[in-house]
Design a protein around this motif. Structure first.
Motif, mmCIF file in Angstrom:
data_model
loop_
_atom_site.group_PDB
_atom_site.id
_atom_site.type_symbol
_atom_site.label_atom_id
_atom_site.label_comp_id
_atom_site.label_asym_id
_atom_site.label_seq_id
_atom_site.Cartn_x
_atom_site.Cartn_y
_atom_site.Cartn_z
ATOM 1 N N GLU A 115 -4.858 1.990 -8.190
ATOM 2 C CA GLU A 115 -5.868 2.451 -7.236
ATOM 3 C C GLU A 115 -6.726 1.275 -6.775
ATOM 4 O OE1 GLU A 115 -6.654 7.087 -8.566
ATOM 5 O OE2 GLU A 115 -7.822 5.496 -9.527
ATOM 6 N N LYS A 116 -7.079 0.406 -7.708
ATOM 7 C CA LYS A 116 -7.879 -0.767 -7.352
ATOM 8 C C LYS A 116 -7.087 -1.700 -6.435
ATOM 9 C CE LYS A 116 -10.695 -4.467 -9.276
ATOM 10 N NZ LYS A 116 -11.223 -5.091 -10.500
ATOM 11 N N ASN A 129 -6.096 -2.468 1.155
ATOM 12 C CA ASN A 129 -6.652 -1.826 2.345
ATOM 13 C C ASN A 129 -7.857 -2.595 2.880
ATOM 14 O OD1 ASN A 129 -4.923 0.355 2.961
ATOM 15 N ND2 ASN A 129 -5.790 1.561 1.301
ATOM 16 N N ALA A 130 -8.664 -3.160 1.982
ATOM 17 C CA ALA A 130 -9.793 -3.996 2.419
ATOM 18 C C ALA A 130 -9.271 -5.243 3.134
ATOM 19 C CB ALA A 130 -10.651 -4.388 1.211
ATOM 20 N N VAL A 183 0.840 -1.205 0.000
ATOM 21 C CA VAL A 183 0.000 0.000 0.000
ATOM 22 C C VAL A 183 0.874 1.253 0.000
ATOM 23 C CG1 VAL A 183 -1.651 1.354 1.370
ATOM 24 C CG2 VAL A 183 -2.002 -1.117 1.055
ATOM 25 N N SER A 209 1.256 3.895 -3.133
ATOM 26 C CA SER A 209 0.917 5.310 -2.889
ATOM 27 C C SER A 209 2.007 6.222 -3.430
ATOM 28 C CB SER A 209 0.709 5.553 -1.389
ATOM 29 O OG SER A 209 -0.414 4.824 -0.938
ATOM 30 N N TRP A 214 -7.028 -0.234 -2.972
ATOM 31 C CA TRP A 214 -8.345 -0.452 -2.346
ATOM 32 C C TRP A 214 -8.455 -1.886 -1.826
ATOM 33 C CZ3 TRP A 214 -12.077 -3.514 -5.181
ATOM 34 C CH2 TRP A 214 -13.239 -3.749 -4.457
ATOM 35 N N MET A 215 -8.074 -2.855 -2.652
ATOM 36 C CA MET A 215 -8.172 -4.257 -2.251
ATOM 37 C C MET A 215 -7.236 -4.579 -1.078
ATOM 38 S SD MET A 215 -8.428 -6.216 -5.868
ATOM 39 C CE MET A 215 -10.041 -6.502 -6.594
#
Length: 157
Positions: free
Chosen positions: A146-147, A153-154, A109, A113, A150-151
């Protein structure tokens, strides 16, 4: 000296873009190497899931490294290719000896970033000089990453 390349792109503007693409290349190379290490060293209950995911990510990164280098060449630049250059330029954190699942995913992540920040700068520059090839590549990279963020972080919860 020729002031345009590739059917009208401004040579001076593309030289600046080449510098930023080399910066992205350096950061991607560190990210790629981190992924290899995470893949090799991951331990624990999530080993099977993450071992496969890290391989998927490093395979994708290896392809992106090649695309970035070829774009630099297309813009009549020279891609960086030494670890010395990569370590000087990279802002991606180096992930050394990480075997913990949460720590490994957090490194991804954080790394993505940093890559996204660089890619957004390049996207803006490419648009400013009407470089659709670089613009399209950055747009594709950004939406994929970005996807992934998101994944990840999920997964981290």
């Amino acid at each position: 000296m020729k002031k345009t390349i590739l059917g009208g792109l401004n040579k001076t503007a593309t030289n600046e873009l080449v510098g930023d693409l080399n910066n992205l290349l350096a950061n991607f190379q560190v990210y790629y190497q981190n992924l290899r290490g995470l893949h090799w060293n991951i331990k624990g209950k999530n080993f099977f899931e993450l071992h496969v995911k890290f391989e998927e990510l490093y395979t994708d990164s290896q392809m992106k490294v090649d695309l970035i280098a070829e774009r630099i060449l297309t813009l009549q630049g020279t891609p960086l290719h030494t670890f010395e250059d990569y370590s000087k330029l990279s802002k991606v954190p180096v992930a050394k000896n990480i075997s913990n699942d949460v720590e490994a995913v957090q490194v991804i992540v954080d790394s993505l970033s940093e890559l996204l920040k660089i890619e957004r700068v390049i996207l803006d520059q490419a648009a400013d000089v009407n470089d659709e090839g670089t613009n399209s590549m950055m747009s594709d990279f950004i939406s994929e990453q970005e996807k992934t963020v998101w994944m990840m972080n999920a997964w981290l919860g």
